[in-house]
Write an enzyme that holds these catalytic residues in place. Structure first.
Site, PDB file in Angstrom:
ATOM      1  CE  LYS A  81       6.608  -5.160   3.653  1.00  0.00           C
ATOM      2  NZ  LYS A  81       7.413  -4.514   2.823  1.00  0.00           N
TER       3      LYS A  81
ATOM      4  N   GLY B 267       2.342  -2.591   7.355  1.00  0.00           N
ATOM      5  CA  GLY B 267       1.176  -2.478   8.705  1.00  0.00           C
ATOM      6  C   GLY B 267      -0.085  -2.686   8.546  1.00  0.00           C
ATOM      7  N   GLY B 268      -0.655  -2.111   7.133  1.00  0.00           N
ATOM      8  CA  GLY B 268      -2.022  -2.277   6.929  1.00  0.00           C
ATOM      9  C   GLY B 268      -2.361  -3.838   6.575  1.00  0.00           C
ATOM     10  CB  SER B 269      -0.277  -6.147   4.419  1.00  0.00           C
ATOM     11  OG  SER B 269      -0.370  -5.330   3.277  1.00  0.00           O
TER      12      SER B 269
ATOM     13  CG  ASP C 170       3.190  -6.743   1.235  1.00  0.00           C
ATOM     14  OD1 ASP C 170       3.569  -7.434  -0.041  1.00  0.00           O
ATOM     15  OD2 ASP C 170       3.527  -5.407   1.361  1.00  0.00           O
TER      16      ASP C 170
ATOM     17  N   GLY D 204       6.572   1.275   4.639  1.00  0.00           N
ATOM     18  CA  GLY D 204       7.209   0.068   3.944  1.00  0.00           C
ATOM     19  C   GLY D 204       7.490  -1.108   4.856  1.00  0.00           C
TER      20      GLY D 204
HETATM   21  P1  ATP Z   1       3.616  -1.657   2.379  1.00  0.00           P
HETATM   22  O1  ATP Z   1       4.810  -1.980   2.878  1.00  0.00           O
HETATM   23  O2  ATP Z   1       2.471  -2.963   2.277  1.00  0.00           O
HETATM   24  O3  ATP Z   1       3.300  -1.149   0.973  1.00  0.00           O
HETATM   25  P2  ATP Z   1       3.217   0.529   4.059  1.00  0.00           P
HETATM   26  O4  ATP Z   1       3.728  -0.051   5.326  1.00  0.00           O
HETATM   27  O5  ATP Z   1       4.001   1.288   3.199  1.00  0.00           O
HETATM   28  O6  ATP Z   1       2.687  -0.979   3.372  1.00  0.00           O
HETATM   29  P3  ATP Z   1       0.669   0.767   5.480  1.00  0.00           P
HETATM   30  O7  ATP Z   1       1.088   1.097   6.727  1.00  0.00           O
HETATM   31  O8  ATP Z   1       0.007  -0.548   5.350  1.00  0.00           O
HETATM   32  O9  ATP Z   1       1.708   1.203   4.357  1.00  0.00           O
HETATM   33  O10 ATP Z   1      -0.521   2.025   4.914  1.00  0.00           O
HETATM   34  C1  ATP Z   1      -0.655   2.428   3.775  1.00  0.00           C
HETATM   35  C2  ATP Z   1      -1.981   3.240   3.791  1.00  0.00           C
HETATM   36  O11 ATP Z   1      -2.900   2.400   3.905  1.00  0.00           O
HETATM   37  C3  ATP Z   1      -2.008   4.051   4.800  1.00  0.00           C
HETATM   38  O12 ATP Z   1      -1.521   5.414   4.619  1.00  0.00           O
HETATM   39  C4  ATP Z   1      -3.557   4.162   5.238  1.00  0.00           C
HETATM   40  O13 ATP Z   1      -4.317   5.554   4.846  1.00  0.00           O
HETATM   41  C5  ATP Z   1      -4.249   2.794   4.630  1.00  0.00           C
HETATM   42  N1  ATP Z   1      -4.780   2.032   5.558  1.00  0.00           N
HETATM   43  C6  ATP Z   1      -5.748   1.263   5.549  1.00  0.00           C
HETATM   44  N2  ATP Z   1      -5.784   0.384   6.479  1.00  0.00           N
HETATM   45  C7  ATP Z   1      -4.686   0.479   7.410  1.00  0.00           C
HETATM   46  C8  ATP Z   1      -4.355  -0.053   8.614  1.00  0.00           C
HETATM   47  N3  ATP Z   1      -5.064  -1.164   9.373  1.00  0.00           N
HETATM   48  N4  ATP Z   1      -3.009   0.299   9.080  1.00  0.00           N
HETATM   49  C9  ATP Z   1      -2.520   1.291   8.397  1.00  0.00           C
HETATM   50  N5  ATP Z   1      -2.881   1.944   7.191  1.00  0.00           N
HETATM   51  C10 ATP Z   1      -3.800   1.569   6.916  1.00  0.00           C
END
Ligand code: ATP
Length: 306
Positions: free
Chosen positions: A12, A104-106, A139, A101
């Protein structure tokens, strides 16, 4: 029933991210317009002796391959709801930048909910999946829904936003991520410095009607002018080099630029697919990002492929 389920789930970008004051529970009130774009992770769920996780892709080393992975937590949560021991292997093929941002984890958590539900035949009601998703993170419900949606509360109370047609984006991926809590903390710090108070002096945020109208009519130029992200000053403060990335995209003709969510990925709106391909090449060559990827949207949320 198939013995392996693969679920594709999109990243997203928040086309509006209005951040209100800190609430008593520590979260911030948000008006967040989520927009699902065609950059994907794939989560494959296979029966196994015990719960395990593996991760592939360029950023795999930055993702936990144990029960702390958000996808594993989703499998445990769905299992506990239906009295099922989560004996599955979750393989995550990551195309979404990690800690970028782009949620991806969500997204992986949403995919794991959908994948385990399909594998186990639990037939969970969409409302139950949405409730479990909100428990996993603000998210995660949007990962189930996809498309474009307004998120209120801490971002997890979703209502779909109608859109007219496709929009074309380029995402400049940075080297290394940014921690979402650190970016919110920096946002509060900058607001406190500014003489206000991050807790009390801010109105409950609302969706921008001009932005919603641009989405509804499919007007990319109007959407580009209306993009906004209250976390952008904080992301730039923590990662000043992003200013050069944003400038490179604007100089190369993007009709809208912004930091995606808590960053450090930068998002550029362009008028069509050919412009997206050209801008991705220009940005990759500019040296202001690790790579730049074109992607169109909106696209659907977590979807079973087989
Ligand atoms: P958001 O935009 O929701 O704030 P983001 O995209 O910045 O999230 P993510 O890629 O979701 O960040 O990952 C944040 C942290 O979560 C990573 O540094 C990792 O340690 C942890 N994590 C746990 N599970 C996952 C997963 N399936 N994929 C990615 N990171 C994960």
């Amino acid at each position: 029933m198939s013995s392996t389920i693969t679920v594709r789930v999109p990243a997203k970008v928040n086309v509006q991210l209005a951040v209100g004051g800190r609430r008593a529970d520590g979260f911030h009130g948000l008006a967040s317009v989520f927009f699902a774009v065609g950059l994907y992770d794939e989560v494959t769920v296979t029966p196994a002796d015990r719960l395990s996780v593996s991760v592939a892709g360029p950023d795999a080393a930055a993702v936990p391959a144990d029960r702390s992975n958000l996808a594993a937590r989703a499998a445990v949560l769905l299992g506990s709801r239906y009295g099922i021991t989560p004996q599955v292997h979750l393989h995550i093929d990551k195309g979404i930048p990690v800690a970028g941002g782009m949620a991806g984890g969500s997204a992986d958590a949403a995919a794991a909910l959908v994948g385990c539900d399909a594998l186990w035949g639990t037939g969970a009601d969409p409302a139950v999946l949405a409730e479990l998703a909100a428990e996993l993170g603000s998210d995660v419900p949007f990962g189930l829904l996809g498309g474009v949606a307004l998120g209120e509360g801490r971002g997890e109370v979703l209502s779909p936003v109608p859109t007219g047609g496709s929009f074309h984006w380029v995402f400049a991926v940075a080297d290394g991520g940014l921690s979402t809590p650190a970016v919110y903390g920096e946002c509060d710090r900058l607001r406190d410095l500014d003489g206000g108070s991050a807790d009390t002096d801010l109105p409950v945020p609302a969706a921008d009607p001009v932005l919603l109208e641009a989405l509804r009519t499919g007007d990319a130029t109007a959407l580009g002018a209306a993009l906004s992200n209250d976390l952008q000053p904080a992301a730039l403060s923590l990662r000043p080099a992003l200013a050069a990335t944003l400038r490179a995209g604007a100089d190369a003709g993007a009709i809208g630029t912004l930091v995606s969510g808590s960053g450090p990925t930068c998002a550029f709106l362009v008028k069509d697919a050919a412009s997206a391909a050209a801008l991705a090449t220009t940005l990759t060559a500019s040296g202001t990002c690790r790579t730049a990827l074109p992607a169109a949207g909106p696209v659907p949320g977590a979807t079973v492929l087989n």
